[in-house]
Design a protein around this motif. Sequence first.
Motif, short mmCIF file in Angstrom:
data_model
loop_
_atom_site.label_atom_id
_atom_site.label_comp_id
_atom_site.label_asym_id
_atom_site.label_seq_id
_atom_site.Cartn_x
_atom_site.Cartn_y
_atom_site.Cartn_z
N GLU A 142 0.84 -1.19 0.00
CA GLU A 142 0.00 0.00 0.00
C GLU A 142 0.88 1.24 0.00
O GLU A 142 1.87 1.32 0.73
N VAL A 143 0.53 2.23 -0.82
CA VAL A 143 1.25 3.49 -0.81
C VAL A 143 0.90 4.23 0.48
O VAL A 143 -0.28 4.34 0.85
N LEU A 144 1.93 4.72 1.18
CA LEU A 144 1.73 5.39 2.45
C LEU A 144 1.90 6.90 2.29
O LEU A 144 2.74 7.37 1.53
N ASN A 145 1.11 7.65 3.06
CA ASN A 145 1.25 9.11 3.03
C ASN A 145 2.35 9.54 4.00
O ASN A 145 3.05 8.71 4.59
N GLU A 146 2.48 10.86 4.19
CA GLU A 146 3.56 11.38 5.04
C GLU A 146 3.43 10.97 6.50
O GLU A 146 4.39 11.04 7.27
N LEU A 182 7.98 -9.17 -10.77
CA LEU A 182 7.11 -10.34 -10.97
C LEU A 182 6.56 -10.88 -9.65
O LEU A 182 5.36 -11.15 -9.53
N VAL A 183 7.44 -11.03 -8.67
CA VAL A 183 7.01 -11.61 -7.39
C VAL A 183 6.03 -10.66 -6.68
O VAL A 183 4.98 -11.08 -6.18
N GLN A 184 6.37 -9.38 -6.62
CA GLN A 184 5.48 -8.44 -5.94
C GLN A 184 4.15 -8.32 -6.68
O GLN A 184 3.09 -8.21 -6.04
N GLY A 185 4.18 -8.36 -7.99
CA GLY A 185 2.93 -8.32 -8.76
C GLY A 185 2.04 -9.52 -8.46
O GLY A 185 0.83 -9.38 -8.27
N LYS A 186 2.65 -10.70 -8.41
CA LYS A 186 1.90 -11.92 -8.08
C LYS A 186 1.31 -11.83 -6.67
O LYS A 186 0.14 -12.12 -6.45
N GLN A 191 -3.24 -11.07 -3.11
CA GLN A 191 -3.79 -10.36 -1.95
C GLN A 191 -5.11 -9.69 -2.30
O GLN A 191 -6.10 -9.81 -1.57
N LEU A 192 -5.15 -9.01 -3.43
CA LEU A 192 -6.38 -8.31 -3.84
C LEU A 192 -7.50 -9.28 -4.22
O LEU A 192 -8.68 -8.97 -4.08
N ALA A 193 -7.12 -10.47 -4.69
CA ALA A 193 -8.11 -11.48 -5.06
C ALA A 193 -8.59 -12.26 -3.85
O ALA A 193 -9.48 -13.12 -3.96
N GLY A 194 -7.99 -12.01 -2.69
CA GLY A 194 -8.42 -12.70 -1.47
C GLY A 194 -7.84 -14.08 -1.32
O GLY A 194 -8.37 -14.89 -0.55
N TYR A 196 -5.01 -14.89 0.04
CA TYR A 196 -4.56 -15.01 1.42
C TYR A 196 -4.94 -13.75 2.15
O TYR A 196 -5.15 -12.69 1.57
N GLN A 197 -5.08 -13.89 3.41
CA GLN A 197 -5.51 -12.77 4.25
C GLN A 197 -4.38 -12.35 5.17
O GLN A 197 -3.54 -13.15 5.56
N GLU A 198 -4.38 -11.08 5.52
CA GLU A 198 -3.36 -10.58 6.43
C GLU A 198 -3.56 -11.20 7.81
O GLU A 198 -4.69 -11.35 8.29
N ILE A 199 -2.48 -11.64 8.44
CA ILE A 199 -2.55 -12.29 9.75
C ILE A 199 -2.55 -11.24 10.85
O ILE A 199 -1.83 -10.30 10.83
#
Length: 199
Positions: A142-146, A182-186, A191-194, A196-199
């Motif tokens: 996720e892009v983070l703000n200041e 490639l790895v980050q895109g996958k 992640q966006l397709a659901g 896996y979920q954040e622990i």
Amino acid sequence: MYNGGSDHAWSIFDANWQNDLKSSLEHGGGMFWDTFRPYGSDYQVAVDGHTKTVENGIAETPDYYKRADTLEELAEMIEVDPAELKATVERYNKLCKEGEDKDFYKENHFLFPVEEGPFTACMVAPGLLAVCGGIHISDNFEVLNENDEPIPGLYAIGNCAGDIYAVDYPINIQGNSHGRCLVQGKCLGEQLAGVYQEI
């Protein structure tokens, strides 16, 4: 390497450069020396390709490639002080013999003395290969703000994402750019397709 000013430098090597290059390739080479041969082919393929490039450069683009029998002659050709170039090469050769680069900390398996003529100089110039900074991101891309808060719906991966490098882009790491993209895109897609979920 001699810094010729703000817009270029000269890479200087001696008559043994092809053997030195071949010896360096088992350690990854440097500055793209091993990127122009088919995967799994003999190191000599890279040496032969670069030999052709250097020889063609001397014949066809003499502004960027120079060769001389002595360092003093070479210094005149690249418009540097001959005494300063000779002193610099002597210092470098001393460090090569000692097996430790105390000036720039080059790994010792890349230390090859510059002793035997003819000597060749290839002009090198700055170029933008990658951005060492990039957009500040979370562990979930996720892009983070200041305030280090995620901006909803905005993500950054690959070469536009930051938080990867400090002050340098390490070119000798295989897959450093494409692999990360490639790895980050996958991972982000899953992640966006659901998947896996954040622990």
